[in-house]
Design a protein around this motif. Structure first.
Motif, PDB file in Angstrom:
ATOM      1  N   SER A 106       1.101  -0.970  -0.212  1.00  0.00           N
ATOM      2  CA  SER A 106       0.131  -0.140  -0.217  1.00  0.00           C
ATOM      3  C   SER A 106       0.962   1.704  -0.338  1.00  0.00           C
ATOM      4  O   SER A 106       1.923   0.884   0.766  1.00  0.00           O
ATOM      5  N   VAL A 107       0.645   2.456  -0.859  1.00  0.00           N
ATOM      6  CA  VAL A 107       0.776   3.820  -0.519  1.00  0.00           C
ATOM      7  C   VAL A 107       1.527   4.225   0.749  1.00  0.00           C
ATOM      8  O   VAL A 107       2.480   4.256   1.435  1.00  0.00           O
ATOM      9  N   THR A 108       0.379   4.178   1.851  1.00  0.00           N
ATOM     10  CA  THR A 108       0.714   4.088   2.936  1.00  0.00           C
ATOM     11  C   THR A 108       1.938   3.230   4.177  1.00  0.00           C
ATOM     12  O   THR A 108       2.356   4.138   4.393  1.00  0.00           O
ATOM     13  N   ASN A 109       1.649   2.435   3.623  1.00  0.00           N
ATOM     14  CA  ASN A 109       3.052   0.828   3.793  1.00  0.00           C
ATOM     15  C   ASN A 109       4.219   1.585   3.553  1.00  0.00           C
ATOM     16  O   ASN A 109       5.453   1.459   4.477  1.00  0.00           O
ATOM     17  N   ILE A 110       4.087   1.839   1.974  1.00  0.00           N
ATOM     18  CA  ILE A 110       5.704   2.318   1.514  1.00  0.00           C
ATOM     19  C   ILE A 110       6.361   4.192   2.256  1.00  0.00           C
ATOM     20  O   ILE A 110       7.351   3.797   3.243  1.00  0.00           O
ATOM     21  N   ILE A 111       4.881   5.052   2.696  1.00  0.00           N
ATOM     22  CA  ILE A 111       5.806   6.280   3.224  1.00  0.00           C
ATOM     23  C   ILE A 111       5.915   5.912   4.942  1.00  0.00           C
ATOM     24  O   ILE A 111       6.948   6.362   4.956  1.00  0.00           O
ATOM     25  N   ASP A 112       5.219   5.018   5.004  1.00  0.00           N
ATOM     26  CA  ASP A 112       5.270   4.722   7.060  1.00  0.00           C
ATOM     27  C   ASP A 112       6.656   3.989   7.335  1.00  0.00           C
ATOM     28  O   ASP A 112       7.574   4.149   7.809  1.00  0.00           O
ATOM     29  N   THR A 113       7.059   3.284   6.250  1.00  0.00           N
ATOM     30  CA  THR A 113       8.550   2.163   6.000  1.00  0.00           C
ATOM     31  C   THR A 113       9.378   3.028   5.470  1.00  0.00           C
ATOM     32  O   THR A 113      10.961   2.836   6.097  1.00  0.00           O
ATOM     33  N   ALA A 114       9.439   4.110   4.760  1.00  0.00           N
ATOM     34  CA  ALA A 114      10.728   4.754   4.160  1.00  0.00           C
ATOM     35  C   ALA A 114      10.647   6.008   4.651  1.00  0.00           C
ATOM     36  O   ALA A 114      11.867   6.999   4.011  1.00  0.00           O
ATOM     37  N   VAL A 115       9.473   6.763   4.994  1.00  0.00           N
ATOM     38  CA  VAL A 115       9.630   8.003   5.670  1.00  0.00           C
ATOM     39  C   VAL A 115      10.243   9.045   6.238  1.00  0.00           C
ATOM     40  O   VAL A 115       9.475   8.063   7.497  1.00  0.00           O
ATOM     41  N   ASN A 116      11.366   8.490   7.001  1.00  0.00           N
ATOM     42  CA  ASN A 116      11.767   9.457   8.962  1.00  0.00           C
ATOM     43  C   ASN A 116      10.515  10.932   9.407  1.00  0.00           C
ATOM     44  O   ASN A 116      10.752  11.455   8.812  1.00  0.00           O
ATOM     45  N   LYS A 117       9.726   9.842  10.483  1.00  0.00           N
ATOM     46  CA  LYS A 117       9.015  10.915  10.660  1.00  0.00           C
ATOM     47  C   LYS A 117       9.391  11.789  11.981  1.00  0.00           C
ATOM     48  O   LYS A 117       7.753  12.312  12.652  1.00  0.00           O
ATOM     49  N   SER A 118      10.491  10.789  12.476  1.00  0.00           N
ATOM     50  CA  SER A 118      10.556  11.650  14.001  1.00  0.00           C
ATOM     51  C   SER A 118      10.663  12.901  14.329  1.00  0.00           C
ATOM     52  O   SER A 118      10.656  13.229  15.355  1.00  0.00           O
ATOM     53  N   MET A 119      11.317  13.337  13.310  1.00  0.00           N
ATOM     54  CA  MET A 119      11.557  14.810  13.511  1.00  0.00           C
ATOM     55  C   MET A 119      10.102  15.779  14.456  1.00  0.00           C
ATOM     56  O   MET A 119       9.966  16.854  14.871  1.00  0.00           O
ATOM     57  N   ALA A 120       8.946  15.123  13.637  1.00  0.00           N
ATOM     58  CA  ALA A 120       8.051  15.886  14.311  1.00  0.00           C
ATOM     59  C   ALA A 120       7.177  14.324  14.994  1.00  0.00           C
ATOM     60  O   ALA A 120       6.833  15.369  16.120  1.00  0.00           O
ATOM     61  N   LEU A 121       7.391  13.572  15.193  1.00  0.00           N
ATOM     62  CA  LEU A 121       6.508  12.457  16.566  1.00  0.00           C
ATOM     63  C   LEU A 121       7.378  12.717  17.631  1.00  0.00           C
ATOM     64  O   LEU A 121       6.737  13.079  18.211  1.00  0.00           O
ATOM     65  N   GLY A 162      -3.395   1.299  -3.361  1.00  0.00           N
ATOM     66  CA  GLY A 162      -3.511   2.873  -2.727  1.00  0.00           C
ATOM     67  C   GLY A 162      -5.062   2.737  -2.863  1.00  0.00           C
ATOM     68  O   GLY A 162      -6.182   2.932  -3.625  1.00  0.00           O
ATOM     69  N   THR A 163      -5.409   3.342  -1.510  1.00  0.00           N
ATOM     70  CA  THR A 163      -7.105   4.253  -2.188  1.00  0.00           C
ATOM     71  C   THR A 163      -7.424   5.685  -2.578  1.00  0.00           C
ATOM     72  O   THR A 163      -7.199   6.580  -0.993  1.00  0.00           O
ATOM     73  N   ALA A 164      -8.265   6.365  -2.961  1.00  0.00           N
ATOM     74  CA  ALA A 164      -8.650   7.582  -3.085  1.00  0.00           C
ATOM     75  C   ALA A 164      -9.724   7.994  -2.365  1.00  0.00           C
ATOM     76  O   ALA A 164     -10.344   7.257  -2.771  1.00  0.00           O
ATOM     77  N   ASP A 165      -9.175   9.037  -1.700  1.00  0.00           N
ATOM     78  CA  ASP A 165     -10.661   9.289  -0.568  1.00  0.00           C
ATOM     79  C   ASP A 165     -11.744  10.024  -1.738  1.00  0.00           C
ATOM     80  O   ASP A 165     -12.804   9.955  -1.323  1.00  0.00           O
ATOM     81  N   LEU A 166     -11.197  10.805  -3.154  1.00  0.00           N
ATOM     82  CA  LEU A 166     -12.066  11.640  -3.826  1.00  0.00           C
ATOM     83  C   LEU A 166     -11.764  12.151  -4.501  1.00  0.00           C
ATOM     84  O   LEU A 166     -10.591  12.966  -4.869  1.00  0.00           O
ATOM     85  N   LEU A 167     -12.000  11.657  -5.573  1.00  0.00           N
ATOM     86  CA  LEU A 167     -11.999  12.519  -7.348  1.00  0.00           C
ATOM     87  C   LEU A 167     -13.135  13.347  -7.428  1.00  0.00           C
ATOM     88  O   LEU A 167     -14.899  13.215  -7.186  1.00  0.00           O
ATOM     89  N   ILE A 168     -12.748  14.791  -7.185  1.00  0.00           N
ATOM     90  CA  ILE A 168     -13.872  15.124  -7.870  1.00  0.00           C
ATOM     91  C   ILE A 168     -13.976  16.717  -8.759  1.00  0.00           C
ATOM     92  O   ILE A 168     -12.746  17.378  -9.204  1.00  0.00           O
ATOM     93  N   TRP A 169     -14.838  16.909  -9.389  1.00  0.00           N
ATOM     94  CA  TRP A 169     -14.877  18.287 -10.412  1.00  0.00           C
ATOM     95  C   TRP A 169     -15.078  19.927  -9.804  1.00  0.00           C
ATOM     96  O   TRP A 169     -15.287  19.925  -8.818  1.00  0.00           O
ATOM     97  N   LEU A 170     -14.021  20.004  -9.936  1.00  0.00           N
ATOM     98  CA  LEU A 170     -13.777  21.865  -9.422  1.00  0.00           C
ATOM     99  C   LEU A 170     -13.664  22.635 -10.809  1.00  0.00           C
ATOM    100  O   LEU A 170     -12.682  22.647 -11.420  1.00  0.00           O
ATOM    101  N   PRO A 171     -14.648  23.705 -10.146  1.00  0.00           N
ATOM    102  CA  PRO A 171     -14.457  25.389 -11.497  1.00  0.00           C
ATOM    103  C   PRO A 171     -13.113  26.303 -10.823  1.00  0.00           C
ATOM    104  O   PRO A 171     -13.148  27.056 -10.637  1.00  0.00           O
ATOM    105  N   THR A 172     -11.372  25.247 -11.284  1.00  0.00           N
ATOM    106  CA  THR A 172     -10.406  26.169 -10.717  1.00  0.00           C
ATOM    107  C   THR A 172     -10.062  26.200 -12.057  1.00  0.00           C
ATOM    108  O   THR A 172      -8.770  26.992 -12.246  1.00  0.00           O
ATOM    109  N   GLY A 173     -10.507  25.944 -13.051  1.00  0.00           N
ATOM    110  CA  GLY A 173      -9.160  26.341 -14.745  1.00  0.00           C
ATOM    111  C   GLY A 173      -9.446  27.314 -15.375  1.00  0.00           C
ATOM    112  O   GLY A 173     -10.466  28.165 -13.921  1.00  0.00           O
ATOM    113  N   PRO A 174      -8.990  27.984 -16.069  1.00  0.00           N
ATOM    114  CA  PRO A 174      -9.185  28.949 -16.716  1.00  0.00           C
ATOM    115  C   PRO A 174     -10.852  29.098 -16.608  1.00  0.00           C
ATOM    116  O   PRO A 174     -11.753  28.798 -17.528  1.00  0.00           O
TER     117      PRO A 174
END
Length: 275
Positions: A27-42, A151-163
Motif C-alpha cells: 500500500s502507498v501508506t505502508n511505503i511512506i510509513d516504512t521509508a519516510v522518517n517522521k521522527s523529527m515531528a513525532l 492505494g485508495t483515493a478518498d475523493l475524485l471531484i470536479w471543481l471550477p478551478t481552471g481558466p
C-alpha cells in the motif's frame, strides 16, 4: 485504521490483494510509513504530550514515584501512543462520515465527528458542488501493478478551478486533526497524492479494471472541528519519481531479516603463548 477493499494488514504493514490474481501490492501508506522518517515531528510531539501530562498531574505522579514506579513508567510511556491511536480512530470515523455524506448515505450519529462533517458540507457548498454531477468517485482503489503498489483515493471531484471557471478533476485526500492548523500539511502528503495520481488503473465495484482518470490537480482537504482548508499539493511527475525510490527501499526493508548471526572469533590454539 479503515480497511479499504482488498486491503489486509500483515506483519509488514498493509498490502492489497489483486482480484486479477497477481501478486500482492504494497500500500502507498505502508511505503511512506516504512521509508519516510517522521521522527523529527513525532518525537517532539510525544515529549510535549508527556510533559504536559506530568505538569497537569504532578502531585499524584510524585506520590507514586517511590511506591509505584514500574506502573507509572508504563503509563507515562503510553501517553503518546494512546493519543496517536485516538487520533487515528477519529480520522477513520471522519473518513467514514465523509464518504457516507458524499454518497448520500446515512451518516452515523457521532457527536465528536459531527463538527468535521459540517466543515465538509461548508466546503462543498462554497465550491457549488453538486454531489450527483461533480463527484467522480469516492474511496476508490487504485493499482499500479507494474510498480507493485496500490492505494485508495478518498475523493475524485470536479471543481471550477481552471481558466474561466473551467471544471478540473481533483484528487483529494482528507486529513483530520484536533490540534493542527487547517492550512498545515506534511511533505509526504505530496508523495501520497502523486502515487495515487499516477496509478495505471482503478477497480470498479465489480472488481474489473478501468483506466485511471486523468487527474489535473491534487490537494489535501484539511477538516477541523471549526475550520477547513483545501491545500493544493505539487503531486507531479517529480514527486512520483521520489515515491518510486521509496518503493525499492520498502521492498528491501520488508524482505530483510530481523536479525543476523554474530561472528564468533576462532578459538585460540592451546599451545599459543601470550606475547
Amino acid at each position: 485504521m479503515t480497511q479499504p477493499r482488498h486491503a489486509r494488514d500483515t506483519e509488514r504493514g498493509r498490502y492489497y490483494s489483486d482480484p486479477a490474481g497477481g501478486p500482492d501490492l504494497v500500500s502507498v501508506t505502508n511505503i511512506i510509513d516504512t521509508a519516510v522518517n517522521k521522527s523529527m515531528a513525532l518525537v517532539p510531539w510525544g515529549v510535549k504530550l508527556t510533559v504536559e501530562h506530568f505538569l497537569d498531574n504532578w502531585k499524584p505522579i510524585v506520590r507514586r514515584v517511590l511506591v509505584d514506579r514500574p506502573a507509572l513508567t508504563r503509563e507515562l510511556k503510553a501517553i503518546h501512543r494512546d493519543a496517536k491511536e485516538r487520533a487515528a480512530d477519529l480520522g477513520d470515523r471522519v473518513h467514514a462520515a465523509a464518504e457516507a455524506h458524499v454518497l448520500g448515505a446515512p451518516v452515523a450519529d457521532d457527536p465528536e465527528v459531527a463538527p468535521y462533517t459540517e466543515q465538509l458540507k461548508l466546503w462543498l457548498a462554497s465550491w457549488g458542488v453538486d454531489l450527483d454531477k461533480h463527484v467522480e468517485a469516492t474511496e476508490i482503489t487504485c493499482f499500479h501493478r507494474r510498480l507493485g503498489y496500490a492505494g485508495t483515493a478518498d475523493l475524485l471531484i470536479w471543481l471550477p478551478t481552471g481558466p474561466g471557471g473551467r471544471l478540473e478533476l481533483w484528487l483529494i485526500d482528507y486529513k483530520s486533526s484536533a490540534t493542527r492548523p487547517a492550512k498545515s500539511v506534511y511533505p509526504e502528503n505530496t508523495l501520497q497524492l502523486a502515487a495515487l495520481r499516477f496509478c495505471e488503473t482503478v477497480l470498479l465495484p465489480d472488481d474489473t479494471d478501468a483506466p485511471m482518470p486523468r487527474i489535473e490537480r491534487a490537494g489535501v482537504l484539511n477538516l477541523r472541528a471549526k475550520s477547513h482548508a483545501l491545500v493544493p499539493m505539487p503531486a507531479d511527475r517529480t514527486a512520483h519519481r521520489a515515491f518510486r525510490g521509496l518503493i525499492e527501499g520498502t521492498r528491501w526493508l520488508h524482505a530483510a531479516p530481523s536479525s543476523y548471526p554474530a561472528l564468533v572469533a576462532p578459538a585460540a590454539p592451546q599451545n599459543r603463548k601470550a606475547a
